[in-house]
Design a protein around this motif. Structure first.
Motif, PDB file in Angstrom:
ATOM      1  N   SER A 188      31.741  23.054   9.977  1.00 20.65           N
ATOM      2  CA  SER A 188      31.084  23.154  11.282  1.00 20.65           C
ATOM      3  C   SER A 188      29.630  23.588  11.191  1.00 20.65           C
ATOM      4  CB  SER A 188      31.849  24.159  12.151  1.00 20.65           C
ATOM      5  OG  SER A 188      31.832  25.453  11.549  1.00 20.65           O
ATOM      6  N   SER A 238      34.626  29.813  13.040  1.00 25.15           N
ATOM      7  CA  SER A 238      34.954  28.434  12.700  1.00 25.15           C
ATOM      8  C   SER A 238      34.865  28.268  11.190  1.00 25.15           C
ATOM      9  CB  SER A 238      33.991  27.473  13.411  1.00 25.15           C
ATOM     10  OG  SER A 238      32.659  27.679  12.962  1.00 25.15           O
ATOM     11  N   THR A 250      41.083  22.179  15.646  1.00 25.87           N
ATOM     12  CA  THR A 250      39.863  22.968  15.746  1.00 25.87           C
ATOM     13  C   THR A 250      39.310  23.270  14.360  1.00 25.87           C
ATOM     14  OG1 THR A 250      41.026  25.093  15.688  1.00 25.87           O
ATOM     15  CG2 THR A 250      40.701  24.073  17.853  1.00 25.87           C
ATOM     16  N   SER A 251      38.040  23.605  14.327  1.00 25.78           N
ATOM     17  CA  SER A 251      37.418  24.057  13.085  1.00 25.78           C
ATOM     18  C   SER A 251      37.701  25.541  12.923  1.00 25.78           C
ATOM     19  CB  SER A 251      35.904  23.817  13.137  1.00 25.78           C
ATOM     20  OG  SER A 251      35.272  24.407  12.023  1.00 25.78           O
ATOM     21  N   GLY A 254      38.367  27.883  15.837  1.00 26.26           N
ATOM     22  CA  GLY A 254      38.003  27.039  16.967  1.00 26.26           C
ATOM     23  C   GLY A 254      36.958  27.611  17.904  1.00 26.26           C
ATOM     24  N   GLU A 256      33.065  30.240  18.251  1.00 27.78           N
ATOM     25  CA  GLU A 256      32.059  31.193  17.801  1.00 27.78           C
ATOM     26  C   GLU A 256      31.646  32.016  19.017  1.00 27.78           C
ATOM     27  OE1 GLU A 256      31.296  31.846  14.826  1.00 27.78           O
ATOM     28  OE2 GLU A 256      31.789  30.034  13.669  1.00 27.78           O
ATOM     29  N   VAL A 332      34.633  23.249  18.194  1.00 30.68           N
ATOM     30  CA  VAL A 332      34.200  24.642  18.236  1.00 30.68           C
ATOM     31  C   VAL A 332      33.735  24.944  19.659  1.00 30.68           C
ATOM     32  CG1 VAL A 332      32.536  26.373  17.427  1.00 30.68           C
ATOM     33  CG2 VAL A 332      33.488  24.701  15.823  1.00 30.68           C
TER      34      VAL A 332
END
Length: 373
Positions: A188, A238, A250-251, A254, A256, A332
């Motif tokens: 990400s 992430s 999700t990264s 999911g 930040e 994200v």
């Protein structure tokens, strides 16, 4: 030797660290090494062989004295392997040689070995091995063998001693001869950087490494100057570099976190309490806590900011500017944390976070955490 531009192309705009000369000149480095650190830079992470995110003592860019097999010497720590917390890469200041230094119980041992004759060759090795993965993603070891053999021959012309029998790099490159090249693993990191650049295209952000191990907290924090406020952003909830291998849409987790705090015209840095709050939230989530999402609320120990602050709780909503982005390894969502009082926390529970935070916006309509209100 790669240029700064080539390193940035390989590792991303936030993946290369250059130093100010005032940071390195007190260490009495050789002029060539000063130029390399200040003009070319170091990759922050060249997985899996190198990272500046050191877990434990002897952090990156700290100097210390040790005994080499030949003589006492002074070293500058560069980093460690991504998967070995008990090994450090360090540059001997007098010669410029790069060594591996083994640690035992956090203390350097006599097991100190030369792996490169110059800092430039060390960076060259990291860069060229990274490029092998970039140039031939998903290739079998057999099909990649001609490329790898050519790579070994070319690296030997840069630093013949580094590829002698039973050396650090010889072992690594011999392993690569028999190892399939993985498919591209983009995390990400660059998508987050692009989203922030789109929001603040003419601004050079401030960045800090937290020196926190992946999976134990956020790895980095950034601060972006906006109209009358700082936008603070976490990096590490992430999956920044796609190393967690999670089978989720999700990264990483999911999200930040962001936070906006007032900024005076003469402010050079954001308030330390705000950065520490975001870092503490990372330790909470990766410890016994849970991921944050729109609508969440929590009290905090003590108060946000100075002792006179009335803010002792946080309310979370989707960031109204950044929202949710798509990245190569999943979505994200940016979640903004806003400081509130206990009374406002109770009101948010009875109504909603948005109902309360609508009153806490600045002139630009964005929620601001102002510890002086």
């Amino acid at each position: 030797m790669p240029t700064y531009t080539q390193l940035v192309h390989a590792f991303g705009p936030d993946g290369v660290l250059t130093l100010d000369r005032t940071q390195v000149e007190p260490h009495n480095l050789r002029p060539d090494d000063v130029d390399t650190l200040c003009e070319t830079g170091l990759p922050i992470t060249a997985a899996p062989h190198f990272t500046m995110h050191v877990n434990g003592p002897y952090e990156a860019l700290t100097a210390f004295d040790a005994q080499t097999p030949d003589r006492p010497a002074r070293f500058l720590i560069l980093g460690q392997p991504c998967t070995n917390d008990n090994l450090r890469y360090a540059m001997e200041l007098h010669s410029g040689n790069i060594f591996t230094i083994a640690l035992e119980n956090g203390t350097p041992t006599p097991n100190i070995k030369t792996i490169n004759t110059t800092l430039d060759s060390f960076i060259e090795f990291l860069y060229r091995i990274h490029q092998r993965n970039t140039d031939m993603p998903g290739t079998s070891a057999n099909d990649a063998r001609p490329y790898t053999e050519k790579l070994i021959a070319e690296l030997k012309t840069h630093d013949e001693r580094a590829l002698g029998p039973n050396t650090h790099w010889t072992d690594i490159l011999n392993t690569l001869l028999d190892t399939d090249i993985p498919k591209n693993r983009d995390g990400s990191r660059q998508a987050i950087a692009a989203a922030l650049h789109l929001l603040h295209p003419d601004e050079q952000p401030l960045r800090w490494s937290t020196e926190t191990r992946i999976g134990q907290g956020v790895q980095e924090l950034s601060a972006h100057r906006a109209d009358n406020h700082w936008l603070l952003v976490t990096h590490g909830f992430s999956d920044l570099d796609d190393i967690l291998e999670l089978d989720t849409p999700t990264s990483g987790l999911g999200f930040e976190l962001t936070m906006r705090v007032p900024r005076r015209q003469d402010d050079d840095l954001p308030p330390g309490w705000a950065l520490q709050t975001l870092r503490n939230l990372g330790e909470y989530v990766f410890g016994d806590g849970y991921p944050f999402a729109d609508g969440h609320r929590m009290g905090v120990a003590g108060q946000l900011g100075p002792e006179t602050s009335r803010l002792n709780a946080l309310a979370f909503i989707t960031d109204p500017q950044l929202g949710t982005i798509n990245t190569p390894n999943g979505t994200v969502e940016f979640i903004t944390a806003v400081g509130v009082t206990r009374e406002e926390l109770a009101e948010a529970k009875a109504t909603s976070n948005n109902a309360v935070l609508a009153r806490l916006t600045g002139d630009n309509g964005l929620p601001i955490t102002d510890v002086t209100r």
